[in-house]
Write an enzyme that holds these catalytic residues in place. Structure first.
Site, PDB file in Angstrom:
ATOM      1  N   SER A  59       0.795  -1.236   0.000  1.00 29.83           N
ATOM      2  CA  SER A  59       0.000   0.000   0.000  1.00 29.83           C
ATOM      3  C   SER A  59       0.825   1.281   0.000  1.00 29.83           C
ATOM      4  O   SER A  59       0.250   2.369  -0.074  1.00 29.83           O
ATOM      5  CB  SER A  59      -0.947   0.018   1.206  1.00 29.83           C
ATOM      6  N   LYS A  62       0.071   3.814  -2.658  1.00 29.55           N
ATOM      7  CA  LYS A  62      -0.927   4.881  -2.549  1.00 29.55           C
ATOM      8  C   LYS A  62      -0.296   6.279  -2.482  1.00 29.55           C
ATOM      9  O   LYS A  62      -1.000   7.276  -2.620  1.00 29.55           O
ATOM     10  CB  LYS A  62      -1.837   4.630  -1.353  1.00 29.55           C
ATOM     11  N   SER A 119      -6.036   3.418   4.471  1.00 23.82           N
ATOM     12  CA  SER A 119      -5.511   2.688   3.316  1.00 23.82           C
ATOM     13  C   SER A 119      -6.613   1.999   2.516  1.00 23.82           C
ATOM     14  O   SER A 119      -6.450   0.876   2.029  1.00 23.82           O
ATOM     15  CB  SER A 119      -4.464   1.656   3.773  1.00 23.82           C
ATOM     16  N   LYS A 227       2.920   6.686   4.763  1.00 27.15           N
ATOM     17  CA  LYS A 227       2.119   5.546   4.329  1.00 27.15           C
ATOM     18  C   LYS A 227       2.798   4.232   4.690  1.00 27.15           C
ATOM     19  O   LYS A 227       3.992   4.052   4.479  1.00 27.15           O
ATOM     20  CB  LYS A 227       1.879   5.593   2.817  1.00 27.15           C
TER      21      LYS A 227
END
Length: 381
Positions: A59, A62, A119, A227
């Site tokens: 993730s 992202k 997320s 993140k």
């Protein structure tokens, strides 16, 4: 015109010219498959290990999704209060999600919360479809932006980070993406990524609590983003950023076996950076650097000012010598206030380690032909 002024300051080389001290040797992130420590504004790499190795990002993907979101916001093609409608495809996303239903409506602001805090894969696809018209179109935009940013080992297959063997990046690319996102996102970015928890659907019966996957927000001083990621194939990953005493650092670790070890080792990277380095502001935005003569202008000289802070990262223990010089590219009137007229270059051993635009603080009008003739005759007589 070139002006060189010698000053005794400390500096480390930027990007390609900086000597890189490997994290493996210092045992800063020994359990990570790759790591990078970078100063955000200059992109100076302070520490790295296997930073170009292709790995699965999970993730942390992202970050690129958020880049395209902020670019759309900054261009005016998308607004924070725009309300989007969830497609069947977006609602079908697995993995981390905020359980959007087909036909459900949600503001871009809340979708950004869902992406950056929880997320949410469904929220990512929903935003991507709005920006590019389709999910495939958005993934194409992601790869085009990767090329624009000169990323060395990155290819995207989706907006979420769900595993695909052809979906990969590397630690240095993630750090560069993070630095760019910070640049374009500014305070609005950190207003959300610094939240440990928040809500979406607040004024409805489906009020939904978001809890940040980035636990460093509570455990590390100055942490305010960025993140995390996990899949079985990618392991535990994080791109973290923190700011202390004006110095903003980005730390990346990839493919850790345990989330606690991941958080510990990324914290060690940040500790290393904050203990050994500091930001030096050579000139502040709008500081007058010098006066320069303008030929054939209605004023004889004009103040040269910085368009932004002239800043670099300094090794606290180093006594290396730095120079700067101003290279002017256009001094022909008329010149408008704020127009770029050249660059101030930071130099280390005759190697350029930074470049910043300079301008003037007033409009400069050109002499008329009669005025030029008068000045010529006056000089002649």
């Amino acid at each position: 015109m070139i002006k060189k002024i010698f000053i005794c300051l400390s500096v480390m080389f930027l990007c390609l010219t900086i000597p890189r001290v490997h994290a493996e040797e210092l045992k800063l992130a020994p359990n990570a498959a790759a790591s990078v420590l970078m100063e955000a504004s200059t992109k100076q790499v302070l520490n790295s290990s296997h930073e170009n190795d292709k790995l699965f990002p999970a993730s942390t993907t992202k970050i690129m999704t958020m880049i395209l979101l902020f670019e759309a916001i900054n261009k005016g093609t998308l607004k924070w209060d725009d309300v989007l409608t969830c497609s069947a495809y977006a609602a079908s996303m697995g993995g981390s999600q905020v359980y959007l239903e087909e036909g459900e409506k949600m503001s871009v602001s809340d979708l950004f919360k869902a992406i950056s805090i929880a997320s949410g894969n469904d929220a990512c696809v929903m935003v991507g479809e709005r920006i590019a018209g389709s999910n495939d179109g958005f993934v194409k935009m992601m790869n085009e932006k990767a090329k624009e940013l000169n990323l060395v080992s990155t290819h995207f297959m989706n907006a979420t980070g769900l595993h695909d063997d052809n979906h990969y990046t590397c630690a240095i690319d993630l750090a560069i993406m993070a630095a760019y996102l910070i640049q374009i996102g500014g305070e609005r970015l950190f207003q959300t990524t610094s939240l440990y928890d928040s809500y979406i659907r607040e004024n409805s019966a489906q009020k939904f609590w978001l809890v940040n996957t980035n636990k460093l927000l509570k455990s590390y001083e100055g942490a305010d983003g960025l993140k995390t990621g996990y899949t079985k194939e990618a392991g535990y990953c994080i791109v973290s950023t923190a700011k202390r005493n004006g110095l903003r650092l980005i730390a990346v670790v990839l493919k850790e076996s345990d989330p606690k070890v991941r958080n510990q080792e990324v914290s060690q990277l940040l500790d290393y950076g904050f203990s050994l380095y500091e930001n030096v502001i050579l000139f502040k935005k709008d500081d007058v650097i010098e006066k320069v003569k303008i030929e054939n202008a209605k004023v004889k000289t004009v103040d040269v000012i910085c368009k932004e802070d002239v800043v670099y990262v300094k090794d606290k223990s180093s006594t290396d010598e730095v120079t700067y010089e101003i290279n002017y590219t256009d001094l022909l009137p008329p010149i408008k206030k704020g127009e770029t007229i050249g660059h101030i270059l930071l130099m280390k051993s005759d190697v350029n380690i930074g470049s910043f635009e300079v301008t003037i603080n007033q409009d400069i009008e050109a002499l008329t032909l009669p005025e030029k003739m008068y000045n010529y005759l006056k000089a002649f007589i």
